[in-house]
Design a protein around this motif. Structure first.
Motif, PDB file in Angstrom:
ATOM      1  N   LEU A   6      -6.717   1.817 -10.751  1.00 50.79           N
ATOM      2  CA  LEU A   6      -6.522   0.421 -10.011  1.00 50.79           C
ATOM      3  C   LEU A   6      -5.961  -0.744  -9.823  1.00 50.79           C
ATOM      4  N   VAL A   7      -5.507  -0.966 -10.770  1.00 47.31           N
ATOM      5  CA  VAL A   7      -4.367  -1.961 -10.675  1.00 47.31           C
ATOM      6  C   VAL A   7      -2.822  -1.625 -10.117  1.00 47.31           C
ATOM      7  N   HIS A   8      -2.379  -0.726 -10.694  1.00 44.41           N
ATOM      8  CA  HIS A   8      -1.602   0.263  -9.573  1.00 44.41           C
ATOM      9  C   HIS A   8      -1.237  -0.210  -8.127  1.00 44.41           C
ATOM     10  N   ALA A   9      -3.026   0.367  -7.620  1.00 44.80           N
ATOM     11  CA  ALA A   9      -3.252   0.596  -5.814  1.00 44.80           C
ATOM     12  C   ALA A   9      -4.070  -0.637  -5.816  1.00 44.80           C
ATOM     13  N   ALA A  10      -4.470  -1.310  -6.377  1.00 43.95           N
ATOM     14  CA  ALA A  10      -4.376  -2.729  -5.911  1.00 43.95           C
ATOM     15  C   ALA A  10      -2.936  -3.125  -5.431  1.00 43.95           C
ATOM     16  N   LEU A  11      -2.169  -3.072  -6.727  1.00 45.71           N
ATOM     17  CA  LEU A  11      -0.823  -3.756  -6.190  1.00 45.71           C
ATOM     18  C   LEU A  11       0.064  -2.794  -4.927  1.00 45.71           C
ATOM     19  N   LEU A  12       0.230  -1.466  -4.400  1.00 48.15           N
ATOM     20  CA  LEU A  12       0.154  -1.023  -3.115  1.00 48.15           C
ATOM     21  C   LEU A  12       0.984  -2.139  -2.482  1.00 48.15           C
ATOM     22  N   GLY A  13       0.297  -2.962  -2.017  1.00 43.37           N
ATOM     23  CA  GLY A  13       0.605  -3.866  -0.846  1.00 43.37           C
ATOM     24  C   GLY A  13       1.852  -4.214  -1.355  1.00 43.37           C
ATOM     25  N   LEU A  14       2.736  -4.951  -1.949  1.00 44.37           N
ATOM     26  CA  LEU A  14       3.500  -4.894  -2.115  1.00 44.37           C
ATOM     27  C   LEU A  14       4.487  -4.131  -1.953  1.00 44.37           C
ATOM     28  N   VAL A  15       4.543  -2.595  -2.302  1.00 45.47           N
ATOM     29  CA  VAL A  15       4.846  -1.239  -2.204  1.00 45.47           C
ATOM     30  C   VAL A  15       5.831  -1.355  -0.962  1.00 45.47           C
ATOM     31  N   PHE A  16       4.407  -0.928   0.151  1.00 50.80           N
ATOM     32  CA  PHE A  16       4.702  -0.598   1.384  1.00 50.80           C
ATOM     33  C   PHE A  16       5.118  -2.441   1.881  1.00 50.80           C
ATOM     34  N   TYR A  17       5.107  -3.518   1.544  1.00 50.72           N
ATOM     35  CA  TYR A  17       6.565  -4.131   2.333  1.00 50.72           C
ATOM     36  C   TYR A  17       7.617  -3.860   1.805  1.00 50.72           C
ATOM     37  N   GLY A  18       8.147  -3.351  -0.295  1.00 51.72           N
ATOM     38  CA  GLY A  18       9.154  -2.993  -0.312  1.00 51.72           C
ATOM     39  C   GLY A  18       9.524  -1.935   1.058  1.00 51.72           C
ATOM     40  N   LEU A  19       9.040  -0.305   0.333  1.00 54.78           N
ATOM     41  CA  LEU A  19       9.338   0.192   1.618  1.00 54.78           C
ATOM     42  C   LEU A  19       9.374  -0.318   2.574  1.00 54.78           C
ATOM     43  N   GLY A  20       8.675  -1.461   3.593  1.00 51.08           N
ATOM     44  CA  GLY A  20       9.799  -1.355   4.936  1.00 51.08           C
ATOM     45  C   GLY A  20      10.953  -2.184   4.970  1.00 51.08           C
ATOM     46  N   ALA A  21      11.237  -2.740   3.697  1.00 52.05           N
ATOM     47  CA  ALA A  21      12.568  -3.366   3.770  1.00 52.05           C
ATOM     48  C   ALA A  21      13.714  -2.985   3.826  1.00 52.05           C
ATOM     49  N   ALA A  22      13.299  -2.118   2.629  1.00 48.68           N
ATOM     50  CA  ALA A  22      13.873  -1.224   2.322  1.00 48.68           C
ATOM     51  C   ALA A  22      14.842  -0.398   3.313  1.00 48.68           C
ATOM     52  N   PHE A  23      13.557  -0.139   4.591  1.00 50.40           N
ATOM     53  CA  PHE A  23      14.066   1.114   5.773  1.00 50.40           C
ATOM     54  C   PHE A  23      14.219  -0.008   7.178  1.00 50.40           C
ATOM     55  N   GLY A  24      14.776  -1.491   6.562  1.00 53.51           N
ATOM     56  CA  GLY A  24      15.133  -1.650   7.787  1.00 53.51           C
ATOM     57  C   GLY A  24      14.051  -2.212   8.366  1.00 53.51           C
ATOM     58  N   MET A  25      12.761  -2.311   8.154  1.00 52.74           N
ATOM     59  CA  MET A  25      11.320  -3.374   9.428  1.00 52.74           C
ATOM     60  C   MET A  25      10.527  -3.996   8.089  1.00 52.74           C
ATOM     61  N   PRO A  26      11.255  -5.502   7.709  1.00 51.09           N
ATOM     62  CA  PRO A  26      10.059  -5.826   6.947  1.00 51.09           C
ATOM     63  C   PRO A  26       9.165  -6.564   7.124  1.00 51.09           C
ATOM     64  N   LEU A  27       9.282  -6.761   8.734  1.00 46.09           N
ATOM     65  CA  LEU A  27       7.560  -7.385   9.939  1.00 46.09           C
ATOM     66  C   LEU A  27       6.452  -6.205   9.120  1.00 46.09           C
ATOM     67  N   LEU A  28       6.913  -5.244  10.188  1.00 47.23           N
ATOM     68  CA  LEU A  28       6.069  -3.609   9.665  1.00 47.23           C
ATOM     69  C   LEU A  28       5.539  -3.838   8.077  1.00 47.23           C
ATOM     70  N   GLY A  29       6.347  -3.638   6.746  1.00 48.26           N
ATOM     71  CA  GLY A  29       5.917  -3.345   6.492  1.00 48.26           C
ATOM     72  C   GLY A  29       5.594  -4.827   5.363  1.00 48.26           C
ATOM     73  N   ALA A  30       5.343  -5.404   5.870  1.00 51.80           N
ATOM     74  CA  ALA A  30       5.003  -7.205   5.312  1.00 51.80           C
ATOM     75  C   ALA A  30       3.373  -6.727   6.113  1.00 51.80           C
ATOM     76  N   ALA A  31       3.376  -6.871   7.347  1.00 50.72           N
ATOM     77  CA  ALA A  31       1.785  -6.258   8.105  1.00 50.72           C
ATOM     78  C   ALA A  31       1.223  -5.419   7.066  1.00 50.72           C
ATOM     79  N   ALA A  32       1.568  -4.184   6.915  1.00 52.63           N
ATOM     80  CA  ALA A  32       0.715  -2.960   5.747  1.00 52.63           C
ATOM     81  C   ALA A  32       0.767  -3.562   5.072  1.00 52.63           C
ATOM     82  N   GLY A  33       0.882  -4.432   4.205  1.00 52.66           N
ATOM     83  CA  GLY A  33       0.865  -5.103   2.998  1.00 52.66           C
ATOM     84  C   GLY A  33      -0.197  -5.783   2.924  1.00 52.66           C
ATOM     85  N   LEU A  34      -0.558  -6.473   3.443  1.00 48.01           N
ATOM     86  CA  LEU A  34      -1.008  -8.081   4.223  1.00 48.01           C
ATOM     87  C   LEU A  34      -2.185  -7.070   4.572  1.00 48.01           C
TER      88      LEU A  34
END
Length: 118
Positions: A6-34
């Motif tokens: 449950l704790v790791h599932a709650a932090l998945l939003g940060l993982v979405f942002y990190g993946l988006g930023a790593a692949f050059g799409m930080p806006l999409l990653g931050a929006a998905a994480g949000l």
């Protein structure tokens, strides 16, 4: 084991942002994480986020807004903005016990948490 997941599932939003930023799409990653973090808070916490998840929402919202508006300062320092918000949330989560020094006499776990968080 379920608490760990449950704790790791709650932090998945940060993982979405990190993946988006790593692949050059930080806006999409931050929006998905949000969106994921807000959805997690609404569904799991019934709209009352923990201090850390609340700060993750603020940080991801600031990063999303900065990228959407094209603010060069927020775009260049997006990770710093997010980490600053997360550090405020982590500190407020540690300080949320709010017990006075006398209440630690019969609460050894609260005293231990206080020592670890300060």
């Amino acid at each position: 084991m379920s608490t760990y997941l449950l704790v790791h599932a709650a932090l998945l939003g940060l993982v979405f942002y990190g993946l988006g930023a790593a692949f050059g799409m930080p806006l999409l990653g931050a929006a998905a994480g949000l969106v994921f973090t807000i959805g997690w808070v609404v569904i799991r916490s019934r709209g009352r986020p923990s201090p850390f998840l609340g700060s993750a929402i603020v940080g991801l919202g600031a990063v999303t807004l900065g990228h959407a508006l094209g603010q060069p300062v927020l775009i260049a320092k997006a990770n710093a903005v997010l980490m600053a918000a997360l550090s405020v949330g982590a500190r407020s989560a540690c300080g949320s016990a709010g017990h006075g020094p006398r209440s630690f006499q019969h609460r050894p776990m609260a005293a231990r948490r206080r020592r670890l968080c300060s």
